[in-house]
Every structure is written in C-alpha cells, then in structure tokens.
Design a protein around this motif. Structure first.
Motif, PDB file in Angstrom:
ATOM      1  N   UNK A   1       0.844  -1.279   0.074  1.00 52.85           N
ATOM      2  CA  UNK A   1      -0.120  -0.024   0.087  1.00 52.85           C
ATOM      3  C   UNK A   1       0.944   1.251  -0.116  1.00 52.85           C
ATOM      4  N   UNK A   2       0.274   2.321   0.043  1.00 47.88           N
ATOM      5  CA  UNK A   2       0.994   3.813   0.276  1.00 47.88           C
ATOM      6  C   UNK A   2       1.811   3.535   1.254  1.00 47.88           C
ATOM      7  N   UNK A   3       3.088   4.379   0.942  1.00 47.07           N
ATOM      8  CA  UNK A   3       4.302   3.964   1.989  1.00 47.07           C
ATOM      9  C   UNK A   3       5.001   3.075   2.164  1.00 47.07           C
ATOM     10  N   UNK A   4       4.908   1.939   0.919  1.00 53.06           N
ATOM     11  CA  UNK A   4       5.525   0.788   0.978  1.00 53.06           C
ATOM     12  C   UNK A   4       5.007  -0.169   2.091  1.00 53.06           C
ATOM     13  N   UNK A   5       3.952   0.166   2.673  1.00 50.26           N
ATOM     14  CA  UNK A   5       3.293  -0.603   3.768  1.00 50.26           C
ATOM     15  C   UNK A   5       2.835  -1.899   3.311  1.00 50.26           C
ATOM     16  N   UNK A   6       3.244  -3.341   3.771  1.00 54.97           N
ATOM     17  CA  UNK A   6       2.453  -4.219   3.486  1.00 54.97           C
ATOM     18  C   UNK A   6       1.293  -4.578   4.245  1.00 54.97           C
ATOM     19  N   UNK A   7       0.218  -4.600   3.589  1.00 55.34           N
ATOM     20  CA  UNK A   7      -1.151  -4.602   3.932  1.00 55.34           C
ATOM     21  C   UNK A   7      -1.752  -6.003   3.507  1.00 55.34           C
ATOM     22  N   UNK A   8      -1.797  -7.077   4.220  1.00 53.95           N
ATOM     23  CA  UNK A   8      -2.295  -8.332   3.806  1.00 53.95           C
ATOM     24  C   UNK A   8      -3.971  -8.433   3.590  1.00 53.95           C
ATOM     25  N   UNK A   9      -4.628  -7.271   4.144  1.00 51.66           N
ATOM     26  CA  UNK A   9      -5.864  -6.998   4.198  1.00 51.66           C
ATOM     27  C   UNK A   9      -6.467  -6.384   2.752  1.00 51.66           C
ATOM     28  N   UNK A  10      -5.427  -5.687   2.042  1.00 54.91           N
ATOM     29  CA  UNK A  10      -5.821  -5.059   0.651  1.00 54.91           C
ATOM     30  C   UNK A  10      -6.489  -5.931  -0.304  1.00 54.91           C
TER      31      UNK A  10
END
Length: 290
Positions: free
Chosen positions: A273-282
């Motif tokens: 996601x934004x900011x290189x965040x790993x978001x496994x719920x996207x």
C-alpha cells in the motif's frame, strides 16, 4: 532449493530433515560478464539486462523493487527469498511480518560494481509458504537512492507471467546473469516440508547455482520483474532437500533433474500500500497471513 551460504543453517536444516532453498553454497569462482547497456525506458522493448538495482546479501541475491504506483518519497523495498532471511528459514505456515532488522545490502550499478550500502529498518514480510519471498523495508526512500547513487528501483510486473517469455536471472551475489525462457508453470512445487504454488519453470539454459537465491527474474521484453529465483533439482531425487518435484492437479509427480524454478511476484503488488506498507488485507492480496 539452492543452498544459502551459511553452512550452519544448512547443517541445521539437514539435521531437521527440512529443505534448503536456492542461496549460495561454498563460494565458487565468479563468472564475469561484460556489462549490458542500460535498460531502455519501460515503454520500450528491452534487449539487454544489467545489474543496476540489484543487491548482494551476505548469503543471497536480491533487488530494490517498486510497484507501478510507488512514489519517490516511499521507503524503498528489497526483494529476496524467504529462505534468505537472517532469522532462519520460516517453517511451513509461518509468516514473518514487520520484524525489526538492520540487515545491510550492497547496491550494484549497471556494471555489477558495488556503489554503496543500503540498510533495512525491518523485515516487512517473509514466508516460505505458497511462495518463497522476503521483503525488506529500507531506511532510505527511492528518491534518496536515486539522488545518491543514480540508480532506480526495478518495477514489479502486476500481471501473471506468460510461457515463452524471454527472461534473465540477475544474481547480485555472483554478479552473473542467466538467460533463458519461461518454460511453463508448476501447479505445486514441493521440496522437503515446503510447497509452493504456481511456480515458474525455466528452460534448461538458466542453470542457476547456489548464491542466486533471491535474484530478480526480469522479462527482457519489458524490463520488469516477473519472479524471484529460488530453487532447482540438483540430483534427480524426488521432493527432497535441493531436489524439488512437480505435482500436478491430479497428484502426479514429475522430477526434472537440472531444471530450475522461481516464484511469481505479481501476487506481491496488491499487498503493498501507500508508503510501502505491507497490508495483507488489501483488495486482491493473496499472500499468506500470520
């Protein structure tokens, strides 16, 4: 899997009867290659691939990567294999998420020369379940790396790769490239206790060796990363350490001695996601969760 350089980890794996993936074994002579011309803009066809944007780990290879929507101000990410993690090989079903790390990476230029050291702030994601990937978040942004070293990140392709595509596996550890085509895809690739889904099978000329684990697999038509190199069948054994076997949808097992494999990376893109965040719920993210 191609053995990581750390012999103690290999010994530990063998003692536990688990599998060892594609990182380096005992050091071998580096095979130097003439530097390729710089990659053409992504809107043009790429006829040659160089080392710019790849990195050397202590025991593996890797690359600085971005998604198509990453911003210059985002923290940069390094892609490698899950079995290359400094914390050891994740067990089947294990997912490492947002674990503090200060691991260093040697950044290479187009000629394969180390131009600087990048440092991780954390292991953003790592697993050997369904796939074999590690993603490190760095302390520098893409813009800072570009400004300091004049090197851009490699872009992850966001669609499934295609059989017959010409590819190059670029090893930052060995400063060596391997060129071949995507031969096809494997429903399940099993090695020791681990199983990977929808793996890329190379044609025979990509005879990758230990130390190439984590190398980006680059589509020579687009210059984008379509997979991450991780294993190969060394001795012709079936489903054992360093001898992965192919399992089809009916459970039939095929062994291809001397053939090497990679894990697709398009599945990673929806999870960043934004900011290189790993978001496994996207939406669209199918990477295994803790």
């Amino acid at each position: 899997m191609k053995k990581p350089l750390a012999g103690t980890l290999l010994a530990l794996l063998l003692a536990g009867a688990t599998a060892v993936p594609a990182a380096a074994s005992a050091p071998r002579e580096t095979v130097a290659q003439a530097p390729a011309p710089a990659s053409a803009p992504q809107t043009q066809a790429v006829t040659a691939v160089d080392f710019a944007g790849t990195v050397a780990l202590s025991n593996c290879s890797g690359s600085v990567v971005r998604t198509p929507s990453s911003l210059p101000s985002d923290p940069a990410l390094v892609l490698s294999n899950g079995h290359c993690l400094e914390t050891g090989f994740p067990a089947p079903g294990e997912v490492v998420l947002n674990k503090r790390s200060s691991r260093s990476f040697t950044l290479l230029n187009s000629a394969g020369t180390g131009v600087g050291t990048l440092r991780a702030s954390k292991i953003a994601y790592g697993t050997m379940t369904d796939t074999d990937v590690s993603i490190y978040q760095l302390t520098k942004t893409y813009a800072q790396i570009q400004s300091t070293y004049g090197i851009s990140a490699l872009t992850l392709n966001d669609t499934h790769p295609v059989a017959g595509t010409p590819i190059t596996v670029v090893s930052g550890y060995w400063k060596r490239t391997y060129s071949c085509d995507i031969d096809g895809f494997v429903y399940r690739l099993k090695e020791g206790d681990w199983t990977w889904k929808d793996s890329v099978r190379y044609t025979s000329t990509c005879n990758t060796i230990g130390g190439t684990s984590g190398s980006p697999v680059i589509d020579r038509n687009t210059g984008k990363v379509v997979a991450v190199n991780n294993t190969g069948n060394e001795d012709g054994q079936s489903c054992t350490v360093n001898n992965p076997c192919e399992v089809d949808q009916n459970g039939a097992v095929t062994v291809r001695q001397g053939i090497n494999y990679a894990q697709e990376t398009y599945t990673i893109v929806p999870c960043i996601g934004p900011g290189s965040v790993i978001d496994l719920n996207r939406a669209g993210c199918a990477l295994p969760k803790p």
